[in-house]
Design a protein around this motif. Structure first.
Motif, short mmCIF file in Angstrom:
data_model
loop_
_atom_site.label_atom_id
_atom_site.label_comp_id
_atom_site.label_asym_id
_atom_site.label_seq_id
_atom_site.Cartn_x
_atom_site.Cartn_y
_atom_site.Cartn_z
N LEU A 68 67.79 22.63 33.63
CA LEU A 68 68.28 23.53 32.60
C LEU A 68 69.10 22.78 31.55
CD1 LEU A 68 67.39 25.59 34.77
CD2 LEU A 68 69.43 26.92 34.22
N SER A 69 69.24 23.39 30.40
CA SER A 69 70.13 22.85 29.38
C SER A 69 71.57 23.03 29.84
CB SER A 69 69.91 23.58 28.06
OG SER A 69 70.32 24.95 28.17
N GLY A 84 72.51 26.66 29.46
CA GLY A 84 71.90 27.50 30.49
C GLY A 84 72.52 27.29 31.85
N GLU A 118 61.75 21.84 35.53
CA GLU A 118 62.51 21.22 34.45
C GLU A 118 63.97 21.60 34.59
OE1 GLU A 118 62.44 20.99 29.56
OE2 GLU A 118 61.57 22.71 30.60
N GLU A 142 63.52 34.13 34.23
CA GLU A 142 63.56 33.50 32.91
C GLU A 142 62.82 34.37 31.90
OE1 GLU A 142 62.88 29.11 30.86
OE2 GLU A 142 62.11 29.52 32.88
N ARG A 143 63.53 34.69 30.82
CA ARG A 143 62.94 35.48 29.74
C ARG A 143 63.38 34.88 28.42
NH1 ARG A 143 64.19 41.65 31.95
NH2 ARG A 143 62.56 41.69 33.57
N ASP A 144 62.41 34.64 27.57
CA ASP A 144 62.69 34.08 26.24
C ASP A 144 63.52 32.81 26.33
OD1 ASP A 144 61.34 36.27 25.08
OD2 ASP A 144 63.17 37.48 25.10
N GLY A 145 63.24 32.00 27.34
CA GLY A 145 63.94 30.73 27.48
C GLY A 145 65.30 30.81 28.13
N GLU A 146 65.78 32.02 28.46
CA GLU A 146 67.09 32.19 29.09
C GLU A 146 66.91 32.46 30.58
OE1 GLU A 146 70.09 31.83 27.71
OE2 GLU A 146 69.22 31.31 25.76
N VAL A 147 67.62 31.70 31.40
CA VAL A 147 67.57 31.87 32.84
C VAL A 147 68.77 32.70 33.28
CG1 VAL A 147 67.63 30.69 35.08
CG2 VAL A 147 66.36 29.69 33.17
N ARG A 192 62.70 26.71 39.89
CA ARG A 192 62.83 26.61 38.44
C ARG A 192 63.26 25.22 38.00
NH1 ARG A 192 63.28 25.10 34.34
NH2 ARG A 192 63.82 26.09 32.35
#
Length: 443
Positions: free
Chosen positions: A286-287, A290, A284, A324-329, A280
């Motif tokens: 993670l923020s 995240g 990219e 990862e779902r809806d941008g959330e890991v 993952r």
């Protein structure tokens, strides 16, 4: 029976076109195996096979001692105008010599290659000839007992021997079959090892498949040369389970038809649905939000291990499965038992595992492991190895301790000092202190 469009008596599946008995696999496992060939049989005689190249192209072969007009016609009827191989497996020494006739779409031989394998069925010699029979090259290979390519040399007519770059994969992937110990199982009838992830002469990680009722699933196997009994200190680590932990599937000795003279022991953990954190982050980083959320979820699992009296030991991105779902890991599971198995050998994880992380990433100090994990999750880099030192190491054995250097922080400024303190300062940071700092930054 004609060989063209008519169905054969049976279909079998192998991991290489050599069709060695220990390479046969169940058809239900093909989704988990990186390379396999589907072979049609007429009785006990293999007739034709199809597989996919690394690029995804369809490849076709026919099993015959020579190319005949009948075979060329059968190929045209079955597959149309596309190149194919004719594989000669008539070697009386049990498949240690295989000749491949490479044919164009019209059925003309364009090249021939003769492969010779050693007693462990590893590549030993490769001879390439043009359609007219003239010699193009001779290549010789050296492999370790567990199938790791060690060296390659090429000799062309009229030239001097040239040492080739050490191969990182088998030079004859469609013919060489599974590198040892793939094709073996953990326990007499346990999970089967199907593909190497990383290995050296003493230890390795492999993808495995195992049956749960009627369903085949993917597992992660870790094996190491060891004594014939598990050390007592492994027991609590192997027993540790629960939410966030990849379930234990099997523990035992490697059983293999051509096993080396010293025993391998291993564990197989069920690999959860999802992808590794390493995969993952390579797409990219993670923020900050995240990365902190994931790190705190990992910390919850680690604290349960601490309460059981031992470190988690699996805080490594290639052992952490996420979804990862809806941008959330989110965390799915951690395969934590492998590092414990490897630590029982003298080499342990001091040997650098490819492709990126230095050995001390598996430190029993979970505070350091968590700090390194956050560093990687936010930057995609390693705190002690420069990017140029994180390249794939073909030997899979090289120690990298002499290359350790403190690397600059390139992620969000708000967390840099916390991670640098945990990783670089002389006084160690306790696990709970680090987790409290990460919680404060997330708030």
């Amino acid at each position: 029976m004609r060989l063209g469009g008519h169905p054969q008596n049976s279909v079998r599946f192998f991991t290489s076109a050599a069709l060695r008995s220990h390479e046969q696999v169940a058809g239900e496992t093909l989704g988990w195996i990186p390379r396999a060939i589907t072979v049609e049989f007429e009785g006990d005689r293999p007739v034709t096979g199809v597989w996919r190249s690394a690029e995804g192209d369809r490849c076709v072969c026919w099993y015959s001692a020579q190319l005949t007009e009948e075979l060329a016609a059968a190929h045209m009827e079955r597959y149309g105008e596309e190149p194919f191989w004719v594989v000669d497996r008539t070697d009386p020494r049990g498949g240690r010599n295989i000749v491949v006739h490479e044919c164009d779409a019209r059925g003309y031989v364009i090249a021939r290659r003769r492969w010779e394998f050693d007693t462990n069925l590893m590549p030993l010699r490769d001879e390439g000839r043009a359609a007219d029979g003239s010699l193009l090259w001779t290549r010789t290979y050296e492999c370790t007992n567990n199938g790791v390519p060690f060296a390659a040399t090429e000799l062309r007519p009229g030239g001097d021997p040239v040492v080739l770059q050490r191969p990182i994969a088998f030079p004859a992937p469609a013919l060489a079959g599974e590198p040892f110990p793939c094709g073996g199982a953990i326990g007499r009838d346990g999970p089967r090892l199907v593909a190497p992830i990383q290995q050296n002469s003493y230890q390795g990680r492999y993808w495995a498949v195992y049956r749960e009722g009627p369903i085949w699933k993917r597992g992660l196997a870790t094996i190491a040369t060891s004594k014939r009994a598990w050390p007592a200190e492994l027991s609590p680590i192997l027993d540790f389970s629960g939410n966030g932990i990849a379930p234990l599937v099997e523990v035992g000795e490697l059983v293999h038809p051509r096993r080396a003279g010293y025993p391998f022991f291993g564990v197989v953990e069920a690999f959860p649905d999802g992808e590794t954190l390493e995969e993952r982050v390579r797409r990219e980083p993670l923020s900050l939000h995240g990365a902190l959320a994931l790190a705190l979820d990992v910390a919850v699992v680690a604290r349960r291990a601490h309460e059981a009296g031992h470190p988690l030991g699996g805080i490594r991105p290639e052992l952490i499965c996420v979804r990862e779902r809806d941008g959330e890991v989110s965390l799915v599971g951690i395969a934590h038992r492998g590092p414990a198995v490897l630590s029982t050998t003298y080499s342990g994880e001091q040997i650098r595992w490819p492709p990126i992380f230095a050995a001390d990433f598996s430190s029993s100090d979970d505070a350091r492991g968590l700090a390194q994990l956050v560093w990687f999750t936010l930057t995609g880099t390693h705190p002690f190895l420069a990017p140029d030192d994180c390249r794939w190491d073909p030997s899979w054995n090289e120690f990298r301790h002499q290359r350790r250097r403190r690397q600059p922080w390139t992620g969000p400024p708000t967390i840099g000092r916390v991670l640098e303190h945990a990783l670089f300062d002389s006084s160690p940071v306790g696990f709970d202190v680090l987790v409290d700092e990460l919680s404060r930054l997330r708030a």
